[in-house]
Design an enzyme around this catalytic site. Structure first.
Site, PDB file in Angstrom:
ATOM      1  N   GLU A  59       3.171   0.931   5.899  1.00 25.77           N
ATOM      2  CA  GLU A  59       2.685   1.112   7.268  1.00 25.77           C
ATOM      3  C   GLU A  59       2.192   2.216   7.241  1.00 25.77           C
ATOM      4  N   SER A 103      -3.077 -10.796  13.176  1.00 25.69           N
ATOM      5  CA  SER A 103      -4.116 -10.174  13.330  1.00 25.69           C
ATOM      6  C   SER A 103      -4.492  -9.286  12.186  1.00 25.69           C
ATOM      7  N   SER A 104      -3.743  -8.496  12.020  1.00 25.22           N
ATOM      8  CA  SER A 104      -3.723  -7.568  10.784  1.00 25.22           C
ATOM      9  C   SER A 104      -4.036  -8.201   9.425  1.00 25.22           C
ATOM     10  N   HIS A 164       7.252   1.836   5.479  1.00 25.42           N
ATOM     11  CA  HIS A 164       6.454   2.955   4.801  1.00 25.42           C
ATOM     12  C   HIS A 164       5.358   2.746   4.530  1.00 25.42           C
ATOM     13  N   ASP A 167     -23.210  -8.823   6.841  1.00 26.61           N
ATOM     14  CA  ASP A 167     -22.167  -8.961   8.134  1.00 26.61           C
ATOM     15  C   ASP A 167     -20.767  -8.842   7.160  1.00 26.61           C
ATOM     16  N   TRP A 195      10.869   2.006  17.940  1.00 28.30           N
ATOM     17  CA  TRP A 195       9.993   1.029  17.319  1.00 28.30           C
ATOM     18  C   TRP A 195      10.472   0.349  15.999  1.00 28.30           C
ATOM     19  N   THR A 205      -1.291  12.909  -3.345  1.00 23.62           N
ATOM     20  CA  THR A 205      -1.848  13.464  -2.163  1.00 23.62           C
ATOM     21  C   THR A 205      -2.465  14.907  -2.181  1.00 23.62           C
ATOM     22  N   HIS A 249      13.972   6.320   1.708  1.00 22.28           N
ATOM     23  CA  HIS A 249      14.001   7.686   2.371  1.00 22.28           C
ATOM     24  C   HIS A 249      14.163   7.767   4.108  1.00 22.28           C
ATOM     25  N   HIS A 250      13.995   6.769   4.670  1.00 21.41           N
ATOM     26  CA  HIS A 250      14.349   6.781   6.004  1.00 21.41           C
ATOM     27  C   HIS A 250      15.742   6.389   6.491  1.00 21.41           C
ATOM     28  N   LYS A 268      -5.858  14.797  -3.617  1.00 16.10           N
ATOM     29  CA  LYS A 268      -6.947  14.566  -2.485  1.00 16.10           C
ATOM     30  C   LYS A 268      -7.339  15.997  -1.888  1.00 16.10           C
ATOM     31  N   ARG A 327      16.488  13.360  18.397  1.00 13.26           N
ATOM     32  CA  ARG A 327      15.335  12.677  18.755  1.00 13.26           C
ATOM     33  C   ARG A 327      15.886  11.516  19.770  1.00 13.26           C
ATOM     34  N   SER A 337     -13.356  11.849   3.277  1.00 12.86           N
ATOM     35  CA  SER A 337     -13.902  12.184   2.202  1.00 12.86           C
ATOM     36  C   SER A 337     -15.432  11.770   2.206  1.00 12.86           C
ATOM     37  N   HIS A 397       5.681   3.529  23.638  1.00 10.63           N
ATOM     38  CA  HIS A 397       4.614   4.395  23.066  1.00 10.63           C
ATOM     39  C   HIS A 397       4.570   4.256  21.752  1.00 10.63           C
ATOM     40  N   TYR A 457       1.393   4.632   5.101  1.00 12.12           N
ATOM     41  CA  TYR A 457       0.162   4.893   4.430  1.00 12.12           C
ATOM     42  C   TYR A 457      -0.901   3.929   4.839  1.00 12.12           C
TER      43      TYR A 457
HETATM   44  C1  HEA Z   1      -0.278   7.090  16.052  1.00 14.20           C
HETATM   45  C2  HEA Z   1       0.820   7.143  16.714  1.00 14.20           C
HETATM   46  C3  HEA Z   1       1.266   8.084  17.668  1.00 14.20           C
HETATM   47  C4  HEA Z   1       0.498   9.011  18.385  1.00 14.20           C
HETATM   48  C5  HEA Z   1      -0.906   8.919  18.512  1.00 14.20           C
HETATM   49  C6  HEA Z   1       1.510   9.914  19.173  1.00 14.20           C
HETATM   50  C7  HEA Z   1       0.933  10.608  20.216  1.00 14.20           C
HETATM   51  C8  HEA Z   1       1.915  11.382  21.045  1.00 14.20           C
HETATM   52  N1  HEA Z   1       3.147  11.186  21.015  1.00 14.20           N
HETATM   53 FE1  HEA Z   1       4.324  10.164  19.784  1.00 14.20          FE
HETATM   54  N2  HEA Z   1       5.504   8.789  18.728  1.00 14.20           N
HETATM   55  C9  HEA Z   1       4.962   7.949  17.732  1.00 14.20           C
HETATM   56  C10 HEA Z   1       3.550   7.789  17.344  1.00 14.20           C
HETATM   57  C11 HEA Z   1       2.775   8.487  17.990  1.00 14.20           C
HETATM   58  N3  HEA Z   1       2.725   9.508  18.829  1.00 14.20           N
HETATM   59  C12 HEA Z   1       6.211   7.216  17.165  1.00 14.20           C
HETATM   60  C13 HEA Z   1       6.078   6.339  15.949  1.00 14.20           C
HETATM   61  C14 HEA Z   1       7.303   7.675  17.688  1.00 14.20           C
HETATM   62  C15 HEA Z   1       8.720   7.391  17.568  1.00 14.20           C
HETATM   63  C16 HEA Z   1       9.219   6.263  18.369  1.00 14.20           C
HETATM   64  C17 HEA Z   1      10.647   5.911  18.320  1.00 14.20           C
HETATM   65  O1  HEA Z   1      11.665   7.023  18.135  1.00 14.20           O
HETATM   66  O2  HEA Z   1      11.096   4.738  18.086  1.00 14.20           O
HETATM   67  C18 HEA Z   1       6.954   8.714  18.855  1.00 14.20           C
HETATM   68  C19 HEA Z   1       7.822   9.381  19.615  1.00 14.20           C
HETATM   69  C20 HEA Z   1       7.234  10.394  20.334  1.00 14.20           C
HETATM   70  C21 HEA Z   1       8.100  11.370  21.035  1.00 14.20           C
HETATM   71  C22 HEA Z   1       9.557  11.599  20.909  1.00 14.20           C
HETATM   72  C23 HEA Z   1      10.363  10.574  21.860  1.00 14.20           C
HETATM   73  C24 HEA Z   1      11.704  10.438  21.696  1.00 14.20           C
HETATM   74  O3  HEA Z   1      12.363  10.765  20.577  1.00 14.20           O
HETATM   75  O4  HEA Z   1      12.485   9.945  22.739  1.00 14.20           O
HETATM   76  C25 HEA Z   1       7.578  12.184  21.845  1.00 14.20           C
HETATM   77  C26 HEA Z   1       8.002  13.226  22.703  1.00 14.20           C
HETATM   78  O5  HEA Z   1       7.419  14.302  22.596  1.00 14.20           O
HETATM   79  C27 HEA Z   1       6.033  11.683  21.542  1.00 14.20           C
HETATM   80  C28 HEA Z   1       4.978  12.591  21.981  1.00 14.20           C
HETATM   81  C29 HEA Z   1       3.566  12.408  21.919  1.00 14.20           C
HETATM   82  C30 HEA Z   1       2.593  12.780  22.688  1.00 14.20           C
HETATM   83  C31 HEA Z   1       2.807  13.828  23.561  1.00 14.20           C
HETATM   84  C32 HEA Z   1       1.397  12.511  22.069  1.00 14.20           C
HETATM   85  C33 HEA Z   1       0.272  12.716  22.430  1.00 14.20           C
HETATM   86  O6  HEA Z   1      -0.609  12.929  21.055  1.00 14.20           O
HETATM   87  C34 HEA Z   1      -0.723  11.757  23.226  1.00 14.20           C
HETATM   88  C35 HEA Z   1      -1.944  12.145  23.668  1.00 14.20           C
HETATM   89  C36 HEA Z   1      -2.599  11.282  24.634  1.00 14.20           C
HETATM   90  C37 HEA Z   1      -2.517  11.299  25.963  1.00 14.20           C
HETATM   91  C38 HEA Z   1      -1.930  12.190  26.694  1.00 14.20           C
HETATM   92  C39 HEA Z   1      -3.444  10.258  26.556  1.00 14.20           C
HETATM   93  C40 HEA Z   1      -4.286  10.994  27.684  1.00 14.20           C
HETATM   94  C41 HEA Z   1      -4.674  10.121  28.830  1.00 14.20           C
HETATM   95  C42 HEA Z   1      -4.403  10.623  30.040  1.00 14.20           C
HETATM   96  C43 HEA Z   1      -4.246  11.930  30.338  1.00 14.20           C
HETATM   97  C44 HEA Z   1      -4.661   9.732  31.415  1.00 14.20           C
HETATM   98  C45 HEA Z   1      -3.793   8.617  31.362  1.00 14.20           C
HETATM   99  C46 HEA Z   1      -4.584   7.624  32.144  1.00 14.20           C
HETATM  100  C47 HEA Z   1      -4.288   6.206  32.080  1.00 14.20           C
HETATM  101  C48 HEA Z   1      -3.531   5.533  31.305  1.00 14.20           C
HETATM  102  C49 HEA Z   1      -5.242   5.384  33.109  1.00 14.20           C
HETATM  103  N4  HEA Z   1       5.958  10.705  20.839  1.00 14.20           N
HETATM  104  C1  HEA Z   2       0.590   8.569   8.640  1.00  6.89           C
HETATM  105  C2  HEA Z   2       1.644   8.696   8.426  1.00  6.89           C
HETATM  106  C3  HEA Z   2       2.633   9.314   7.417  1.00  6.89           C
HETATM  107  C4  HEA Z   2       2.567  10.173   6.375  1.00  6.89           C
HETATM  108  C5  HEA Z   2       1.100  10.203   5.638  1.00  6.89           C
HETATM  109  C6  HEA Z   2       3.611  10.563   5.916  1.00  6.89           C
HETATM  110  C7  HEA Z   2       3.620  11.270   4.764  1.00  6.89           C
HETATM  111  C8  HEA Z   2       4.971  11.578   3.945  1.00  6.89           C
HETATM  112  N1  HEA Z   2       6.175  11.376   4.612  1.00  6.89           N
HETATM  113 FE1  HEA Z   2       6.621  10.552   6.649  1.00  6.89          FE
HETATM  114  N2  HEA Z   2       6.955   9.513   8.198  1.00  6.89           N
HETATM  115  C9  HEA Z   2       5.854   8.879   8.945  1.00  6.89           C
HETATM  116  C10 HEA Z   2       4.826   8.985   8.918  1.00  6.89           C
HETATM  117  C11 HEA Z   2       4.191   9.520   7.738  1.00  6.89           C
HETATM  118  N3  HEA Z   2       4.564  10.163   6.841  1.00  6.89           N
HETATM  119  C12 HEA Z   2       6.788   8.469  10.199  1.00  6.89           C
HETATM  120  C13 HEA Z   2       6.034   7.668  11.526  1.00  6.89           C
HETATM  121  C14 HEA Z   2       7.978   8.646  10.204  1.00  6.89           C
HETATM  122  C15 HEA Z   2       9.305   8.514  11.143  1.00  6.89           C
HETATM  123  C16 HEA Z   2       9.546   7.069  11.221  1.00  6.89           C
HETATM  124  C17 HEA Z   2      10.527   6.786  12.315  1.00  6.89           C
HETATM  125  O1  HEA Z   2      11.749   7.161  11.912  1.00  6.89           O
HETATM  126  O2  HEA Z   2      10.309   6.468  13.643  1.00  6.89           O
HETATM  127  C18 HEA Z   2       8.197   9.523   8.894  1.00  6.89           C
HETATM  128  C19 HEA Z   2       9.396   9.846   8.209  1.00  6.89           C
HETATM  129  C20 HEA Z   2       9.588  10.439   7.050  1.00  6.89           C
HETATM  130  C21 HEA Z   2      10.909  10.654   6.297  1.00  6.89           C
HETATM  131  C22 HEA Z   2      12.290  10.316   6.961  1.00  6.89           C
HETATM  132  C23 HEA Z   2      12.735  11.129   7.725  1.00  6.89           C
HETATM  133  C24 HEA Z   2      14.153  11.006   8.505  1.00  6.89           C
HETATM  134  O3  HEA Z   2      13.961  10.067   9.452  1.00  6.89           O
HETATM  135  O4  HEA Z   2      15.034  11.546   8.213  1.00  6.89           O
HETATM  136  C25 HEA Z   2      10.628  11.014   5.151  1.00  6.89           C
HETATM  137  C26 HEA Z   2      11.643  11.610   4.233  1.00  6.89           C
HETATM  138  O5  HEA Z   2      11.411  11.578   3.030  1.00  6.89           O
HETATM  139  C27 HEA Z   2       9.279  11.147   5.009  1.00  6.89           C
HETATM  140  C28 HEA Z   2       8.605  11.876   4.019  1.00  6.89           C
HETATM  141  C29 HEA Z   2       7.022  11.796   3.775  1.00  6.89           C
HETATM  142  C30 HEA Z   2       6.290  12.295   2.399  1.00  6.89           C
HETATM  143  C31 HEA Z   2       7.096  12.994   1.381  1.00  6.89           C
HETATM  144  C32 HEA Z   2       5.107  12.233   2.876  1.00  6.89           C
HETATM  145  C33 HEA Z   2       3.941  12.519   1.785  1.00  6.89           C
HETATM  146  O6  HEA Z   2       3.279  11.715   1.711  1.00  6.89           O
HETATM  147  C34 HEA Z   2       3.349  13.811   2.173  1.00  6.89           C
HETATM  148  C35 HEA Z   2       2.493  14.194   0.906  1.00  6.89           C
HETATM  149  C36 HEA Z   2       1.733  15.485   1.438  1.00  6.89           C
HETATM  150  C37 HEA Z   2       1.824  16.830   1.031  1.00  6.89           C
HETATM  151  C38 HEA Z   2       2.965  17.329   0.441  1.00  6.89           C
HETATM  152  C39 HEA Z   2       0.691  17.748   1.533  1.00  6.89           C
HETATM  153  C40 HEA Z   2      -0.331  18.094   0.672  1.00  6.89           C
HETATM  154  C41 HEA Z   2      -0.032  18.228  -0.875  1.00  6.89           C
HETATM  155  C42 HEA Z   2      -0.147  19.479  -1.412  1.00  6.89           C
HETATM  156  C43 HEA Z   2      -1.017  20.717  -0.963  1.00  6.89           C
HETATM  157  C44 HEA Z   2       0.323  19.555  -2.979  1.00  6.89           C
HETATM  158  C45 HEA Z   2       1.127  20.346  -3.407  1.00  6.89           C
HETATM  159  C46 HEA Z   2       2.441  20.443  -2.709  1.00  6.89           C
HETATM  160  C47 HEA Z   2       3.622  20.452  -3.099  1.00  6.89           C
HETATM  161  C48 HEA Z   2       3.829  20.305  -4.603  1.00  6.89           C
HETATM  162  C49 HEA Z   2       4.904  20.365  -2.173  1.00  6.89           C
HETATM  163  N4  HEA Z   2       8.370  10.821   6.158  1.00  6.89           N
HETATM  164 CU   LIG Z   3       8.128   6.754   4.890  1.00  9.52          CU
END
Ligand code: HEA
Ligand code: HEA
Ligand SMILES: [Cu+2]
Ligand code: CUA
Lengths: 292, 287, 524
Positions: free
Chosen positions: C255, C169-170, C253, C106, C142, C328, C302-303, C331, C450, C268, C77, C257
């Site tokens: 990634e 590709s990326s 990380h 282009d 993942w 952030t 921080h992860h 913004k 999780r 924007s 997923h 961003y």
């Molecule tokens: C961009 C990234 C992204 C997006 C969009 C989503 C979207 C969603 N995620 Fe995602 N999720 C992750 C990134 C993302 N996730 C990541 C990084 C993890 C961590 C994995 C890990 O632990 O390693 C995670 C893990 C994760 C968990 C935790 C699993 C676990 O810890 O075991 C759960 C549980 O609720 C969850 C739920 C969902 C749901 C309900 C959506 C929904 O928003 C999805 C909505 C969309 C649909 C439901 C599709 C609609 C389609 C149909 C209804 C028809 C289907 C038909 C055909 C295919 C023909 N996700």
């Molecule tokens: C689009 C993706 C995205 C983005 C933008 C962010 C944004 C941030 N993330 Fe997140 N993060 C993930 C995707 C993302 N993260 C994913 C996928 C994981 C889990 C991966 C995995 O384990 O599978 C993760 C996990 C993760 C962890 C690890 C948690 C754990 O496993 O224990 C932490 C810990 O520091 C963290 C921190 C942050 C912080 C500080 C920001 C900051 O950038 C957020 C900054 C924004 C704000 C704070 C709000 C707006 C600000 C204001 C209004 C200003 C004033 C505010 C204050 C002074 C408080 N993230």
């Molecule tokens: Cu991070």
């Protein structure tokens, strides 16, 4: 500036990218089958490689033809240059990952296993016998000879020679480049050829060194963390030298055919950049892997 | 704007709210916060969480308030005319500096708690904890005690696809041999693993640390009151990751000593070791 | 020179027909479309996997799937959503829009552009095929942590090579984008005149080139550890399993961003259009984006706060992470100031953009809380983290993509989409996404880990709500698909400008945008 935009050359359709993608797919498939021990994996891998080679000739051939036909403006040339520069940057980052692993292992992981700093308990509970030092194949003495030992390659012998070879080859390619700019075809030809020879000798020496490591020193890819970092770093470097050599040979053949002009020679320049990059990586390797 | 369209949002909101209510059975446990802490340090961590949460809520109220106000006040449909301004150095400096100050204010207490958390010096008891796929082993080097801790048969029987058993209160958080510690004493854990990475976690104790093969990680806790504290493995470790419970039984120190003496005499460690199968470190993790 | 005289010299439309056209195309609009369609398909596939996850988690006890298969679903997923849905969506938008927005004929390297797209489908073929292999698909999450990931069955090398291909590709895509932006801008368009979407993509592309090769390195080490006896991640050989986590998150990380910066760019673009007011603080937006990108390289650990890092390391990574909140925040505040005293209207793209601002901020707040080491010890690997990243990824990044599609769809198709259905899509999505992910905060705080297929009974209620939200959200996306199909098929004609007074070169070409645009550069 304004006029160059109008004639930015945009090719209309090309089969080569798909050929490239399919070949890469076939290679990945073959590689995975081979690692899994599924029959025929190697054949599939080679098939993909063959596809890739055909693609290279087709694609680059098209580019060269378009270039000769005068379709490219200075701006197209700039796109190629920038593209190549960023590609090399991505390669730098790839090596960075392996250098990172080396630094982490040397300055953190191994000392911790030996009981330094955060690793005190690790050492006393799990590896009480282990004294941290570098080079090492770890507390389990993985790989190495019957006693778990191995020897390393000193920097002052073949590696130093290799450093000299590659540095010299960087000089010769630069000479060739200047010759090209001054339209001195003979010097261009000789400079490029010399670079190829130096690169070839480098690879040969590297091969001798590897054979020595495997046969006499008990130093292998599987000799713990030292063997892992040593062979992965030098091995990927060697692979890049090989690639650079192939590119150089193609370039040399093109020189013989009279390609490249003092003003337009992106192909040549790209290869020379690549060669310098390979050279710089080697210098880092020489310092961090061999000397320190 | 068409009125009926404006209402569509509300209709959906009402629908969703109904679903929400319908989903919750009467005796639901709607825990919304960290659990109460059984350790002093845990209390501080919980407090830190509250501080951070409150700061975020306050900033959120301000930010969303301004946003909501703008959306009400400056609508085209209400005849709002757009202003022309596009920057203000003063405003930008303000909203850069204030968050910095808030963050510094938050970083200082966090750093303090962190330093305390990491101090494993002068512990009264040392326990070596080893993670296995999928059970735990506890060794008390100073008492010569060593035993495995497995999920109970009751949970095992229920945790089968389609088993459809009645699920008891501590389903999946129940073990045969809990880890036993003295209450009111500083216990140091030395964690490692036999195969893949696991993590030892008891929420009420606010302790979570990875058990990494080939490495010892140290952490500590000091339980305030005697009692039973439950948790589970917190690092994905394969098929049985969800079925690796951890239970700590904190006894009054005298009772702990009695327990330890009895264990050592009965040699229960031996039997536990013999019956336990040792997990293998390779091969596909499908069973 | 007018378009018509040009058309006489060049082909006006695609050079080939049918499948061959799409296989060999070098046209940025064709390739953009390919990316976007591919991304939508992957979103449905990844979403279907999420629905399997949510179905199993609807109530405690094991009902539907084996735990091992559950772990495969979690892993796949995430990989499908991140590498298959979100990243290609952004690249697709870049392909369509960047040449239009900078006034280029282009992309700079059109053949390579085609290549970077066509690597994707075979790569995903490899990845998805692993579901049917002995031992199943990868099930280690993942994040691919060893030693667990090394226990994968025959799928293992397929996963590694598939990720290599995705990375290639990326990188190719990112190179193309950088070169297009630096080399192909219309005369007069200086860097500080570029639209924000272009700026954020420029910076994203740097992140991609810096981060993706590191992932390639990390998985290569996994491969050699498994098959060639290296000991990068084996303590007995002097390596360290935790080292993988450092290398992975050095990629991982940045990634995340990569997944949000283009979203910032989209928001924007949209907010000023529907506020009828220029973007507030353009310069500080650029600076903030760069600052985020820079900081993203120094916060990775921080992860890993529970892995047992030295204390100084924890302090450093905590503080550097916290400071990402500052740029952030800049913004967010700039968007508020853009709305302030504007003349706001609420078309579908604007609705999604506004929801983005609110819900992303909520996700950011939980991110900030996660950054505090002592508290993260408790949050780590619980549903609190799952709630955090879904808030930034789904109502964050995915909403931004949806907003962008509604915003530019009339330009692409020449038709207006159905505004009523669009609004329904918005409200349904926004409500259900909160029903889906908000309760997960509570689950995490109450200590539900999780990546578990089954849970103890105290977590039942919120899991049920979350699962209901998941199905509601998923079904709402089918409405989106319907809106798209309807709009491509027909609808009211869109003018060149589409919106009231949008800013930017893309609104100067007719709708639908002709196959070739800006063959003569526009003047800015
Ligand atoms: C961009 C990234 C992204 C997006 C969009 C989503 C979207 C969603 N995620 Fe995602 N999720 C992750 C990134 C993302 N996730 C990541 C990084 C993890 C961590 C994995 C890990 O632990 O390693 C995670 C893990 C994760 C968990 C935790 C699993 C676990 O810890 O075991 C759960 C549980 O609720 C969850 C739920 C969902 C749901 C309900 C959506 C929904 O928003 C999805 C909505 C969309 C649909 C439901 C599709 C609609 C389609 C149909 C209804 C028809 C289907 C038909 C055909 C295919 C023909 N996700
Ligand atoms: C689009 C993706 C995205 C983005 C933008 C962010 C944004 C941030 N993330 Fe997140 N993060 C993930 C995707 C993302 N993260 C994913 C996928 C994981 C889990 C991966 C995995 O384990 O599978 C993760 C996990 C993760 C962890 C690890 C948690 C754990 O496993 O224990 C932490 C810990 O520091 C963290 C921190 C942050 C912080 C500080 C920001 C900051 O950038 C957020 C900054 C924004 C704000 C704070 C709000 C707006 C600000 C204001 C209004 C200003 C004033 C505010 C204050 C002074 C408080 N993230
Ligand atoms: Cu991070
Ligand atoms: Cu052990 Cu998860």
């Amino acid at each position: 500036m304004a006029n160059t935009k109008a004639d930015y050359y945009v090719p209309h359709g090309s089969p080569w990218p798909v050929v490239a993608s399919v070949s890469m797919f076939v290679m990945a498939l073959g590689g995975a089958m081979w690692l899994n021990g599924t029959g025929g994996g190697r054949t599939v891998l080679l098939l993909g490689l063959a596809g890739l080679t055909v693609m290279m000739f087709g694609w680059l051939g098209a580019v060269i033809r378009e270039n000769i036909a005068g379709l490219y403006s200075g701006q197209v040339d700039a796109s190629f240059r920038q593209g190549m520069a960023w590609f090399i940057f991505s390669e730098v980052m790839f090596f960075f990952a392996f250098f990172g692993a080396l630094f982490y292992a040397r300055t953190l992981a191994v000392p911790w296993l030996g009981g330094e700093g955060a690793g005190e308990a690790t050492n006393s509970v799990l590896w009480p016998e282990f004294d941290a030092s570098w080079p090492t194949n770890g507390p389990g003495a993985i790989g190495g000879n019957a006693q778990g030992g191995f020897e390393t390659i000193g920097w002052s012998g073949l590696p130093l020679l290799n450093t000299a070879l590659l540095l010299a080859s960087s000089v010769t390619i630069t000479i060739a480049h200047h010759a090209l700019k001054n339209n001195n075809r003979l010097l261009l030809n000789i400079g490029t050829l010399l670079t190829i020879v130096l690169g070839g000798v480098f690879l040969y020496v590297q091969g001798v060194e590897y054979a020595h490591a495997y046969q006499d020193l008990d130093l292998r890819l599987s000799t713990g963390i030292y063997g892992s970092t040593f062979f992965m770093l030098t091995g990927f470097h060697g692979a890049h030298v090989t690639l650079g050599l192939i590119m150089l040979i193609v370039t040399w053949l093109r020189i013989l055919r009279g390609h490249f002009t003092p003003r337009e020679h992106f192909g040549f320049q790209a290869v020379s950049w690549y060669w310098h990059f390979v050279d710089v990586v080697w210098v880092c390797l020489f310092i961090f892997v061999y000397v320190l | 704007m068409n009125r009926s369209k404006a209402y569509s949002g509300w209709i959906i909101a009402a629908l969703a709210a109904t679903t929400l209510c319908a989903a919750g059975p009467a005796a639901a446990e709607w825990a919304l916060d960290f659990p109460a802490s059984a350790t002093e340090l845990g209390g501080k961590i919980r407090g830190l969480h509250h501080t951070a949460l409150i700061i975020c809520v306050v900033i959120g109220v301000i930010v969303f308030g301004v946003l909501g106000y703008s959306l009400m006040k400056f609508r085209k449909s209400q005849g709002a005319q757009p202003a022309k301004f596009s920057h203000s150095t003063k405003a930008e400096v303000i909203w850069t500096v204030i968050p910095v100050l808030i963050l510094v204010g938050l970083a200082i207490p966090s750093a303090r708690v962190l330093i305390e958390m990491e101090d494993t010096q002068s512990a009264d008891l040392r326990v070596v904890v080893t993670g296995y796929q999928w059970k735990w082993r506890y060794e008390y080097p100073d008492h010569g005690i060593s035993f495995f801790s497995n999920m109970t048969e009751e949970s095992k029987a229920a945790a089968i696809v389609g088993a459809g058993h009645e699920l008891h209160e501590h389903y999946l958080r129940d073990v045969d041999n809990p880890m036993v510690v003295p209450a009111g004493r500083k216990v140091k854990l030395q964690l490692t693993s036999n195969d893949v990475i696991h993590a030892w976690w008891i929420p009420d104790l606010y302790v979570k640390r990875d058990a990494v093969p080939g490495t010892i990680n140290e952490t500590w806790f000091e339980v305030g009151e005697p009692g039973v504290y439950r948790g589970q493995c917190a690092e994905l470790c394969g098929r049985g990751h969800g079925f690796m419970p951890i239970v700590v039984e904190a006894l009054p120190p005298e009772e702990f000593d009695a327990w330890a003496a009895a264990q050592t005499m009965a040699g229960s460690s031996e039997t536990a070791l013999k019956t336990a199968s040792v997990a293998v470190a390779s091969g596909p993790n499908a069973q | 020179m007018s378009d018509s005289t040009h058309a006489a010299e060049h082909h006006d439309g695609p050079h080939a027909k049918g499948l061959w056209r799409w296989l060999t195309t070098t046209n940025h609009k064709d390739i953009g479309t390919l990316y976007l369609v591919f991304s939508l398909v992957m979103f449905l596939v990844g979403g279907a996997m999420a629905l399997i996850i949510r179905s199993e988690l609807f109530q405690p006890g094991l009902q539907l799937v084996d735990p091992h298969f559950f772990n495969q679903m979690t892993t796949m997923h995430a990989l499908v959503m991140i590498f298959g849905a979100l990243m290609p969506a952004f690249v697709g938008l870049a392909n369509w829009q960047i040449p239009l927005m900078v006034g280029a004929p282009d992309m700079a390297l059109p053949r390579m552009n085609n290549w970077s797209f066509w690597i994707l489908p075979p790569a995903f073929l490899l990845l998805i095929a692993t579901l049917f292999m002995p031992g199943g698909a990868p099930a280690g999450g993942w994040t691919l942590y060893p030693p667990l990931i090394l226990q994968t069955g025959e799928a293992f090398p397929f996963v590694v090579f598939s990720l290599h291909l995705l990375g290639a590709s990326s990188i190719l895509g990112a190179i193309n984008i950088i070169v297009t932006i630096t080399n192909m801008r219309a005369p007069g368009m200086g860097f500080m005149k570029m639209p924000m979407f272009v700026w954020t993509w420029l910076i994203t592309a740097y992140l991609l080139i810096g981060a993706m090769p590191v992932l390639a390195g990390a998985i290569t080490m996994l491969l050699t550890d498994r098959y060639f006896g290296t000991t990068f991640f084996l303590a007995a050989g002097g390596g360290d399993p935790v080292m993988f986590q450092h290398i992975f998150w050095f990629f991982g990380h940045p990634e995340v961003y990569i997944l949000i910066l283009p979203a910032f760019g989209i928001i924007s673009q949209i907010i000023p259009t529907f506020s009828r007011k220029p973007l507030f603080g353009y310069t500080s937006m650029v600076v903030a984006t760069s600052a985020i990108a820079f900081l993203s390289y120094v916060v990775w650990a921080h992860h890993m706060f529970t892995t047992g890092m030295p204390q100084a390391g924890m302090l450093f990574f905590m503080i550097s992470t916290m400071f990402i909140a500052v740029p952030t925040g800049v913004k967010i505040f700039n968007w508020l100031a853009t709305l302030w005293r504007g003349s706001i209207s609420f078309e579908t793209p604007m609705l999604f953009a506004l929801a983005f601002v609110i819900l992303f901020t909520i996700g950011g707040f939980s991110g900030l809380m996660l950054a505090l080491v002592p508290a993260d010890i408790q949050y780590h690997d619980t549903y609190f983290v799952v709630a955090h990243f879904h808030y930034v990824l789904v109502p964050g990044a995915i909403f931004s993509v949806i907003a962008a599609v509604y915003y530019w769809l009339p330009k692409w198709t020449g038709h207006r989409y159905d505004e009523t259905l669009g609004k329904w899509h918005f409200w349904l999505s926004t409500i259900f996404v909160n029903v889906l992910f908000f309760p997960q905060h509570f689950l995490g705080l109450a200590s539900m880990p999780r990546r578990i297929p089954d849970y103890s009974v105290q977590f039942t209620e919120f899991n049920m709500i979350s699962s209901i939200g998941a199905f509601g959200f998923g079904l709402s996306q089918l409405l989106f698909v319907w809106v798209l199909v309807k709009c491509v098929r027909g609808g009211a004609k869109a003018s060149a400008k589409v919106w009231d007074e949008p800013n930017g070169l893309e609104w100067t070409v007719p709708s639908p945008a002709p196959y070739h645009t800006f063959e003569t550069p526009p003047k800015v």
